[in-house]
Structures are given as structure tokens and as C-alpha cells.
Design an enzyme around this catalytic site. Structure first.
Site, PDB file in Angstrom:
ATOM      1  N   GLU A  68       0.821  -1.207   0.000  1.00 14.41           N
ATOM      2  CA  GLU A  68       0.000   0.000   0.000  1.00 14.41           C
ATOM      3  C   GLU A  68       0.859   1.262   0.000  1.00 14.41           C
ATOM      4  OE1 GLU A  68      -3.288   2.004   3.027  1.00 14.41           O
ATOM      5  OE2 GLU A  68      -3.138  -0.183   2.882  1.00 14.41           O
TER       6      GLU A  68
ATOM      7  N   GLU B  18      -2.894  11.152   2.517  1.00 22.37           N
ATOM      8  CA  GLU B  18      -4.071  11.397   3.355  1.00 22.37           C
ATOM      9  C   GLU B  18      -4.062  12.838   3.876  1.00 22.37           C
ATOM     10  OE1 GLU B  18      -5.373   7.285   5.463  1.00 22.37           O
ATOM     11  OE2 GLU B  18      -3.284   7.880   5.802  1.00 22.37           O
TER      12      GLU B  18
ATOM     13  N   TRP C 257     -13.654   9.660   3.803  1.00 21.37           N
ATOM     14  CA  TRP C 257     -14.338   8.936   4.873  1.00 21.37           C
ATOM     15  C   TRP C 257     -14.251   9.735   6.165  1.00 21.37           C
ATOM     16  CZ3 TRP C 257     -11.151   6.543   8.810  1.00 21.37           C
ATOM     17  CH2 TRP C 257      -9.771   6.626   8.569  1.00 21.37           C
TER      18      TRP C 257
END
Length: 426
Positions: A124, A128, A212
Site C-alpha cells: 500500500e 491522506e 471517509w
């Protein structure tokens, strides 16, 4: 946590709370199974899509949660209420290459905007943004889902990422990862520096874009909520991350990528060309997918004016036809009314004539009955008339009392008791 973060605070958060942020889901992990399906490769050196002119094709993008709205500024990922987390991922994978995203992060305490490269065996690469902070972006990485150490996340200063467009790019090779902001390198991760390569992302990845609510305490652990900047107040929404464009390059040239063993090393990946390349959208497609608004915005001023003129002409023609039909219908209705009124008057005249005729017939019938029967003496009067005698008048003295009677006694009694009265005594 306040909204003004310091680098030292970022390090502390990274050390304490990064565990909850790692992507830990895969439908089939090639390090655990040997029958996982092959990954569809991008198949071209460069893929570009501008969301101010195009929308995502479901051939290329899979919406895994919520929905994406396409507006003048681009693709809007919006949280309107609790539970919203609009997210998309590519249906293709890249095996090293570049991912460039021009975007604005979302505002809002506890709101997290993200760009993620993720593989089937949980390699990954992350970008962010925390909605309560408008000065920094975090970069991060994971290898094979390993979260045993918390020294991977780094926070970098960015000028107003929520209100200004910035270019966020990752350049990925089997030797190193490098993150860029507006063309300036902000971080380099060497293969050997990621736990001797064990935690270095090195297997085919798809690209994910999403937003989110990390600050939702009903869905996330306390550490995640604190890392995200505190509790999310949905009344402050909606919260939107806007992506203007995406550009992806793939260092591989196959149409599929297959894991050759369970090691998860880049050397084990096989590139195949046994299938047709994926049909792309955006600038790589001859039949670009666009919304009506985007198609309109892409037209020249002259074309727009011609279309507006044609539409206005058609509209006026429709109005004229409608008005003509209304007038014609009104005239037809007026004519029908006149016809119906005439019929009504004719019927009324016929009824009146019928009634008059019936009244006349009844009058004639009554006159005939009166001629046949005298209304004064009834049958007795008729008897006198039949004998040619004059009917005596009641209430006056007979000029010849007792005349015409056979019984003289009876005549005398009449003369005696009925004189001047016309009454008879029996």
C-alpha cells in the site's frame, strides 16, 4: 485536538495511530492462495482523464461505496450524512509507474481525504489529508499489510490544500518510492530502507480515491478519531473532496499480471499478453464518456449560439402550433355549443307544442261532454227535454200546480205544501 497541527504532533500521531489506517482487505491474497485470478493491467503507457470534461466509465472505475458527482470543477466525493464514504477504484492494476492526481482536499473536522495504491497481497502507498488541518498532507506505505511498526507516516507542509489545486504524484519503481507536490519531491523511500525490502510495496496495485469520516466515534476506534482530528459534526457538512484529473502510467506492458509464487516479491510477478487491453475512457477513448453538462461546456461559443437559436426556434414553433390548436379547438367547441343550443331550443319548442296540443285536446273533450249532459238537472232534465216539456224552475210557484200529474191527491198536496218553494214532500 486543535486545528493547528505542529510537525512534532504529526510524528506523535503517526507513532500512535497509524495502525488503524492501513488497508487490510483483499478478496484473494496470492501469498495465501494459488488460484487467485490474474490482475487486469492498464495495458498502455499513459492513461489520462480530466473530470471537468469526462466522467468515469464503469469499464475503468468501480464505485465501491456511495456515489461521485461530476461538476464544473471535477469529480466531487461528498459526505452528506453519517455513513457516507464515496470511494472508487480502478479496474486495472499497474506494476510500477506513476500516479498523478490534481485535487482539493475536503474540509471538516474528522474528515479524511485519500489517494491509495493497493495490491492484492496488501502492499500500500498512501496520501491522506485531515479535514481539520489546512496546512499538511500525510504520506505513508505498508508492505504485505505489516503494521508491527509505526514509523512510516510522515507529514508534509502544503499551502491551503482545501481551497487550492495541487498536483500530488507518486513515482514508483522497484528501487524506490518518491512523493511529489506540485512537481517538488517531498519524500523518497528506498527499497532497502523499508525493512530490507520486506515492507516495500512491490506488487501490482490498483488506484483508489475516496473520502471517509475518521472522526466518527460510532464507526472508528478512539485512536483513529483522535488521529483524524476529533469527532465529526455532520451538521457542519456537506464535506467534499474534489478531483480535477488523474494521470496513470504503467511501467509494465502486459494486459494481465500474475503472481508466480507466494513470496510477494516483484521478481515473482509475470506479465502476460493473452487478453485484449481494457477499453479506457478519458483522453484514451475515441468515445469519451461525458455528462450532458460537460459536453455542453466543451462546445465552442459559435456552436452554442447555433444550438440555442435552433432550440429557441423549435420552442417558438411548438408554442405557435400549440396556440393554433387551442384556437382551433376553441372555435370547434364554440360551434359545437351553438349546435347543441339549437338542438335544445328545438326540443324545448317541441315540448311546448306537445303540451299545448294536449291542453287543446282536453278542452275539446270536456266541451263535448257538457253538450251531451245538462249540468242543471242531470238525467231528469234530459227526460223533460225528451218529452218536449219545459223543466220546472226550482224555487218559484208552478203556473199550473198539479198539471200533468195523474194522481190528483198528489197534485193537491204539491199545491198545498210546495207553493212558492218548489219543494216536494214525500
Amino acid at each position: 485536538m486543535g486545528h493547528s497541527f505542529k510537525p512534532s504532533a504529526f510524528v506523535l500521531f503517526s507513532l500512535l495511530f497509524t495502525t488503524s489506517l492501513a488497508q487490510t482487505f483483499t478478496s484473494c491474497n496470492p501469498m495465501e492462495k494459488t488460484d487467485c485470478p490474474a490482475d487486469t493491467a492498464l495495458g498502455v503507457a499513459n492513461y489520462t482523464i480530466d473530470f471537468t470534461n469526462n466522467i468515469m466509465s464503469d469499464r475503468v472505475w468501480n464505485t465501491t461505496a456511495g456515489k461521485v458527482d461530476f461538476e464544473d470543477d471535477g469529480a466531487a466525493f461528498t459526505i452528506n450524512q453519517r455513513g457516507d464514504s464515496p470511494t472508487v477504484q480502478t479496474n486495472f492494476y499497474i506494476f510500477f509507474g506513476q500516479v498523478e492526481v490534481i485535487m482539493k482536499a475536503a474540509k471538516g473536522q474528522g474528515i479524511v481525504s485519500s489517494i491509495v495504491l493497493e495490491s492484492d497481497d496488501l502492499d500500500e502507498v498512501d496520501w491522506e489529508w485531515i479535514g481539520g488541518n489546512n496546512s499538511y498532507v500525510q504520506t505513508n506505505y505498508f508492505g504485505k499489510g505489516n503494521t508491527t511498526s509505526y514509523d512510516r507516516a510522515v507529514w508534509h507542509p502544503v499551502n491551503n490544500p482545501q481551497d487550492e489545486w495541487h498536483n500530488y504524484t507518486v513515482d514508483w519503481t522497484h528501487e524506490q518510492l518518491e512523493w511529489f507536490v506540485d512537481g517538488q519531491s517531498i519524500r523518497v523511500l528506498k527499497f532497502e530502507d523499508a525493512n530490507g525490502g520486506q515492507n516495500f510495496p512491490q506488487t501490482p496495485c490498483h488506484i483508489m480515491l475516496g473520502i471517509w469520516a475518521g472522526g466518527d466515534p460510532t464507526k472508528n476506534a478512539e485512536g483513529t478519531v483522535e488521529w483524524a482530528g476529533g469527532d465529526t459534526n455532520y451538521d457542519d457538512g456537506p464535506f467534499s473532496m474534489t478531483v480535477k484529473s488523474v494521470r496513470v502510467t504503467d511501467a509494465g506492458r502486459g494486459t494481465q499480471y500474475v503472481y508466480g509464487d507466494k513470496t510477494g516479491s516483484w521478481q515473482s510477478i509475470k506479465s502476460l499478453n493473452d487478453t485484449s487491453p481494457i477499453k479506457l475512457d478519458g483522453e484514451n477513448s475515441g468515445s469519451t464518456t461525458q455528462s450532458m453538462k460537460q459536453k455542453w461546456n466543451g462546445l465552442s461559443s459559435t456552436t452554442k449560439n447555433i444550438i440555442i437559436g435552433v432550440v429557441c426556434g423549435v420552442a417558438l414553433l411548438c408554442v405557435a402550433i400549440f396556440a393554433f390548436c387551442c384556437i382551433r379547438q376553441r372555435r370547434a367547441g364554440k360551434h359545437e355549443k351553438l349546435v347543441e343550443d339549437a338542438k335544445y331550443e328545438q326540443n324545448a319548442a317541441e315540448v311546448l307544442a306537445y303540451r299545448a296540443n294536449m291542453t287543446r285536446l282536453r278542452g275539446e273533450k270536456m266541451t263535448t261532454a257538457q253538450v251531451r249532459v245538462s249540468p242543471v238537472m242531470g238525467n231528469a232534465g234530459a227526460m223533460y227535454q225528451n218529452h218536449g216539456q219545459t223543466q220546472p224552475m226550482m224555487g218559484a210557484a208552478s203556473p199550473n200546480p198539479g198539471a200533468g200529474y195523474a194522481n190528483s191527491n198528489y197534485a193537491q198536496s204539491v199545491s198545498t205544501f210546495g207553493s212558492g218553494r218548489g219543494y216536494q214532500k214525500y
